[in-house]
Scaffold this motif. Sequence first.
Motif, PDB file in Angstrom:
ATOM      1  N   SER A 161      -3.515   6.890   0.379  1.00 26.02           N
ATOM      2  CA  SER A 161      -5.017   7.260  -0.004  1.00 26.02           C
ATOM      3  C   SER A 161      -5.095   8.663  -0.202  1.00 26.02           C
ATOM      4  O   SER A 161      -4.663   9.361   0.682  1.00 26.02           O
ATOM      5  CB  SER A 161      -5.729   6.437   1.205  1.00 26.02           C
ATOM      6  N   TYR A 162      -5.949   9.076  -1.050  1.00 28.20           N
ATOM      7  CA  TYR A 162      -6.249  10.468  -1.308  1.00 28.20           C
ATOM      8  C   TYR A 162      -7.720  10.656  -1.520  1.00 28.20           C
ATOM      9  O   TYR A 162      -8.407   9.959  -2.040  1.00 28.20           O
ATOM     10  CB  TYR A 162      -5.434  10.706  -2.594  1.00 28.20           C
ATOM     11  N   GLY A 163      -8.367  11.821  -0.731  1.00 29.34           N
ATOM     12  CA  GLY A 163      -9.655  11.990  -0.990  1.00 29.34           C
ATOM     13  C   GLY A 163      -9.862  12.960  -1.885  1.00 29.34           C
ATOM     14  O   GLY A 163     -10.996  13.491  -2.012  1.00 29.34           O
TER      15      GLY A 163
ATOM     16  N   VAL B 162      -5.563  -5.280  -0.136  1.00 29.55           N
ATOM     17  CA  VAL B 162      -6.708  -4.387  -0.492  1.00 29.55           C
ATOM     18  C   VAL B 162      -7.881  -4.622   0.183  1.00 29.55           C
ATOM     19  O   VAL B 162      -7.978  -5.711   0.290  1.00 29.55           O
ATOM     20  CB  VAL B 162      -7.049  -4.529  -2.275  1.00 29.55           C
TER      21      VAL B 162
ATOM     22  N   PHE C 126       0.844  -1.289  -0.004  1.00 32.83           N
ATOM     23  CA  PHE C 126      -0.032  -0.108   0.010  1.00 32.83           C
ATOM     24  C   PHE C 126       0.749   1.155  -0.023  1.00 32.83           C
ATOM     25  O   PHE C 126       1.875   1.249   0.836  1.00 32.83           O
ATOM     26  CB  PHE C 126      -0.891  -0.122   1.087  1.00 32.83           C
TER      27      PHE C 126
ATOM     28  N   ASP D 296      -6.741   1.938  -6.912  1.00 30.75           N
ATOM     29  CA  ASP D 296      -8.056   1.295  -6.574  1.00 30.75           C
ATOM     30  C   ASP D 296      -9.069   2.538  -6.633  1.00 30.75           C
ATOM     31  O   ASP D 296      -8.875   3.346  -5.617  1.00 30.75           O
ATOM     32  CB  ASP D 296      -8.079   0.432  -5.428  1.00 30.75           C
TER      33      ASP D 296
ATOM     34  N   ASN E 167     -12.242   6.763  -1.293  1.00 29.70           N
ATOM     35  CA  ASN E 167     -11.009   7.487  -1.571  1.00 29.70           C
ATOM     36  C   ASN E 167     -10.281   6.833  -2.812  1.00 29.70           C
ATOM     37  O   ASN E 167     -10.593   5.586  -3.022  1.00 29.70           O
ATOM     38  CB  ASN E 167      -9.994   7.749  -0.540  1.00 29.70           C
ATOM     39  N   ILE E 168      -9.220   7.200  -3.191  1.00 26.23           N
ATOM     40  CA  ILE E 168      -8.388   6.571  -4.456  1.00 26.23           C
ATOM     41  C   ILE E 168      -7.177   6.245  -3.621  1.00 26.23           C
ATOM     42  O   ILE E 168      -6.187   6.865  -3.157  1.00 26.23           O
ATOM     43  CB  ILE E 168      -7.848   7.726  -5.560  1.00 26.23           C
ATOM     44  N   ASN E 169      -7.105   4.716  -3.667  1.00 26.72           N
ATOM     45  CA  ASN E 169      -5.958   4.245  -3.009  1.00 26.72           C
ATOM     46  C   ASN E 169      -4.762   3.829  -4.090  1.00 26.72           C
ATOM     47  O   ASN E 169      -5.246   3.039  -4.924  1.00 26.72           O
ATOM     48  CB  ASN E 169      -6.561   3.074  -2.182  1.00 26.72           C
TER      49      ASN E 169
ATOM     50  N   THR F 193     -15.123   1.947  -0.461  1.00 27.97           N
ATOM     51  CA  THR F 193     -13.672   2.653  -0.925  1.00 27.97           C
ATOM     52  C   THR F 193     -14.317   4.141  -1.187  1.00 27.97           C
ATOM     53  O   THR F 193     -14.912   4.378  -2.183  1.00 27.97           O
ATOM     54  CB  THR F 193     -13.056   1.925  -2.060  1.00 27.97           C
TER      55      THR F 193
ATOM     56  N   SER G   2     -11.686  -5.104  -5.055  1.00 29.24           N
ATOM     57  CA  SER G   2     -10.516  -5.419  -4.121  1.00 29.24           C
ATOM     58  C   SER G   2     -10.217  -6.885  -4.138  1.00 29.24           C
ATOM     59  O   SER G   2      -9.033  -7.241  -4.118  1.00 29.24           O
ATOM     60  CB  SER G   2     -11.157  -5.275  -2.696  1.00 29.24           C
TER      61      SER G   2
END
Length: 196
Positions: A15-17, A54, A12, A78, A65-67, A63, A41
């Motif tokens: 993670s972005y919001g 994931v 990993f 993701d 956010n953008i992971n 989900t 996932s």
Amino acid sequence: MADTINYQLAHFVASYGAVSQIPPSTCPEVSFVGRSNVGKSSIMNKLFGRKGLVKVSSTPGKTANINFFEADGVHFIDLPGYGFARRSKAERERWARLIGDFFESERSFNLVVSLVDIRHDPSALDHQMIEYLQEGGFTFVVALTKADKLSRGKRAQQAAAIKRQLNVPAEDIIVTSAEDGTGIADLKGVIVERCL
């Protein structure tokens, strides 16, 4: 660079919001997009050969956010699942914006994997997603998920029907299952072709 990707190295990243938070692309990128309960996932975990890397959620549409994940110098992204009704309208709109902003940003879109449940006809949102990718000139494949739930004959029949409905060439459709590993080697092959 070798002509394989070592998925054992998968981890990993972040993670972005919001798309504005995402650093610029520095390596090949594979993005995964699909409905909330399509098994995104699970397919990514199968690809990585890792059970819980994931997060698989018992609540579809988790989900938000953008992971980002990375394996051997390739980013695997993701994206939030679309079209899950149990979230508030504001939250659904935020996701739609997040996905839209992502695809409109300057990134190395080596491959987009659009996931569709093989057991059902594509939804209106699936159609919109594929049309968007086609019109935007993205390189993409359609991964039909949950193939283990159908007999072999029924799989072929459904795959042909979905190909017609989405108007996608047969070579851009991969029948997959996170349960029994169907199609995972094919998916890995396309990823190598597009990223290395």
